[in-house]
Design a protein around this motif. Structure first.
Motif, PDB file in Angstrom:
ATOM      1  N   HIS A  11       0.813  -1.217   0.000  1.00  0.00           N
ATOM      2  CA  HIS A  11       0.000   0.000   0.000  1.00  0.00           C
ATOM      3  C   HIS A  11       0.849   1.271   0.000  1.00  0.00           C
ATOM      4  CE1 HIS A  11       0.796   0.673   4.303  1.00  0.00           C
ATOM      5  NE2 HIS A  11       0.447  -0.577   4.544  1.00  0.00           N
ATOM      6  N   VAL A  12       0.222   2.372  -0.377  1.00  0.00           N
ATOM      7  CA  VAL A  12       0.900   3.667  -0.384  1.00  0.00           C
ATOM      8  C   VAL A  12       1.379   3.983   1.034  1.00  0.00           C
ATOM      9  CG1 VAL A  12      -0.439   4.533  -2.340  1.00  0.00           C
ATOM     10  CG2 VAL A  12      -1.304   4.883  -0.028  1.00  0.00           C
ATOM     11  N   GLN A  13       2.501   4.685   1.115  1.00  0.00           N
ATOM     12  CA  GLN A  13       3.115   5.040   2.394  1.00  0.00           C
ATOM     13  C   GLN A  13       3.273   3.802   3.280  1.00  0.00           C
ATOM     14  OE1 GLN A  13       0.834   8.314   4.034  1.00  0.00           O
ATOM     15  NE2 GLN A  13       0.855   9.402   2.073  1.00  0.00           N
ATOM     16  N   PRO A  14       4.103   2.878   2.858  1.00  0.00           N
ATOM     17  CA  PRO A  14       4.220   1.588   3.546  1.00  0.00           C
ATOM     18  C   PRO A  14       4.730   1.693   4.978  1.00  0.00           C
ATOM     19  CG  PRO A  14       5.957   1.862   1.913  1.00  0.00           C
ATOM     20  CD  PRO A  14       4.984   2.977   1.695  1.00  0.00           C
ATOM     21  N   ASP A  15       4.136   0.871   5.848  1.00  0.00           N
ATOM     22  CA  ASP A  15       4.575   0.747   7.233  1.00  0.00           C
ATOM     23  C   ASP A  15       5.427  -0.513   7.364  1.00  0.00           C
ATOM     24  OD1 ASP A  15       2.705  -1.267   6.993  1.00  0.00           O
ATOM     25  OD2 ASP A  15       1.255  -0.364   8.368  1.00  0.00           O
ATOM     26  N   GLY A  16       5.708  -0.910   8.594  1.00  0.00           N
ATOM     27  CA  GLY A  16       6.581  -2.050   8.811  1.00  0.00           C
ATOM     28  C   GLY A  16       6.031  -3.349   8.271  1.00  0.00           C
ATOM     29  N   ASP A  17       4.729  -3.560   8.388  1.00  0.00           N
ATOM     30  CA  ASP A  17       4.142  -4.798   7.886  1.00  0.00           C
ATOM     31  C   ASP A  17       4.116  -4.809   6.362  1.00  0.00           C
ATOM     32  OD1 ASP A  17       2.871  -7.307   7.957  1.00  0.00           O
ATOM     33  OD2 ASP A  17       0.877  -6.391   7.942  1.00  0.00           O
TER      34      ASP A  17
END
Length: 334
Positions: free
Chosen positions: A32-38
């Motif tokens: 997804h846009v603006q990826p986080d740690g997962d």
């Protein structure tokens, strides 16, 4: 679309996902846009899975992958920034989407999907709309890497060290360091398995959860000055403007975790973070202490997520976004 998941249904999904990967090649892998740690962990975990299977693939995201997550590539895998490099790519017939609650979360990368592209949708969000040709979705999983852990077993590929690091990293970040309510017994079993295989959990916790840069501290200081309350102090929020980010020298990912400050105030049931983005867009992060299902509030604004953690984006000014979302939260709290 929400699909009732049973062990039998999930087992069938795992088999179908494994077949999709085994039968095809030359994949586009996107989160997804603006990826986080997962999202990052899932992207690079899929890279290690496909590498072990001898498959060709391209990793991509709408924007740049945050630098703090690039260790998961171990210097072996490059992830493209679509905004910078996507125009030169040909359309892909086979796509693997990871950690995207709905099709829109893929962002502009959708423009290089072939018209008849087949999509494997791997996710853990309860609001997932099953947009894939093949869907592997477990809404009870704490993170998408938890689903990938099961897929690795289904594919019977080896758990190499770099893959293990990705899985542990995704679990660590999406459970808030194994503190959130989604920290299930299964999560702890997987984490223990990764530790037993040599993952340095303490080092990853220090890197992903503890260390703060000077720009991050500066941004925290600025944002805490905006702390505000409503609805008998049951709702609290912070605001981060583009000027705040620029003047503090911070990056967009430096605002990760800020939403926990308003949520953690005693008596607050819903914490919010409003982040000003380019082109008149405001990104909103919503966190609940458990009494309010913030995923349903996010859905009202075209977003989604989980009961305790969700997000959405609104067009307009920061002031307009605050007014609209805080008002909607107030209606739920009545």
């Amino acid at each position: 679309m929400t699909v009732l998941s049973t062990p039998e249904h999930y087992s069938t999904q795992l088999q179908q996902a494994a077949h999709f990967i085994q039968e095809h090649n030359d994949f586009l892998v996107v989160s997804h846009v603006q990826p986080d740690g997962d999202a990052a962990g899932s992207t690079f975990a899929m890279a290690w899975i496909l590498t072990s299977m001898g498959k060709r693939f391209t990793l991509i995201n709408e924007g740049p992958m945050p630098e703090k997550f690039l260790y998961m590539a171990a210097g072996r895998h490059e992830i493209l920034d679509y905004e910078a490099e996507g125009a030169s790519l040909a359309a892909f017939q086979h796509v693997i989407s990871v950690d995207c609650a709905d099709y829109s979360r893929i962002g502009s990368v959708r423009q290089i999907f072939a018209d008849n592209a087949r999509i494997l949708n791997i996710d853990h969000h309860v609001t997932n709309d099953y947009f894939g040709t093949v869907n592997l979705v477990d809404a009870e999983a704490a993170a998408t890497v938890e689903v990938l852990y099961d897929l690795v077993r289904e594919l019977n590929v080896p758990y190499c060290h770099d893959l293990n690091v990705c899985i542990y990293s995704g679990l660590l970040t999406d459970t808030g360091g194994f503190r959130y309510a989604n920290t299930s017994a299964k999560v702890m079993r997987i984490a223990a398995d990764m530790l037993s295989r040599g993952v340095a959990g303490h080092a990853l916790a220090d890197k992903l959860l503890e260390k703060l840069s000077y720009p991050q501290i500066s941004l925290i200081q600025r944002s805490l000055n905006t702390l505000n309350f409503a609805h008998d102090k049951r709702v609290a929020w912070l605001v981060v403007s583009r000027a705040d980010v620029a003047e503090s020298g911070a990056s967009n990912e430096d605002s990760d975790g800020l939403v926990n400050y308003p949520r953690n105030v005693e008596g607050v049931e819903v914490g919010l973070l409003f982040k000003e983005r380019p082109a008149g867009v405001v990104k909103v992060s919503l966190r609940s202490t458990g009494t309010v299902d913030v995923s349903q509030i996010a859905k009202l604004f075209g977003g989604g997520g989980h009961m305790r953690a969700a997000g959405c984006a609104l067009n307009g000014t920061l002031e307009e976004a605050v007014e609209r979302v805080v008002q909607e939260v107030g209606l739920v709290l009545r």
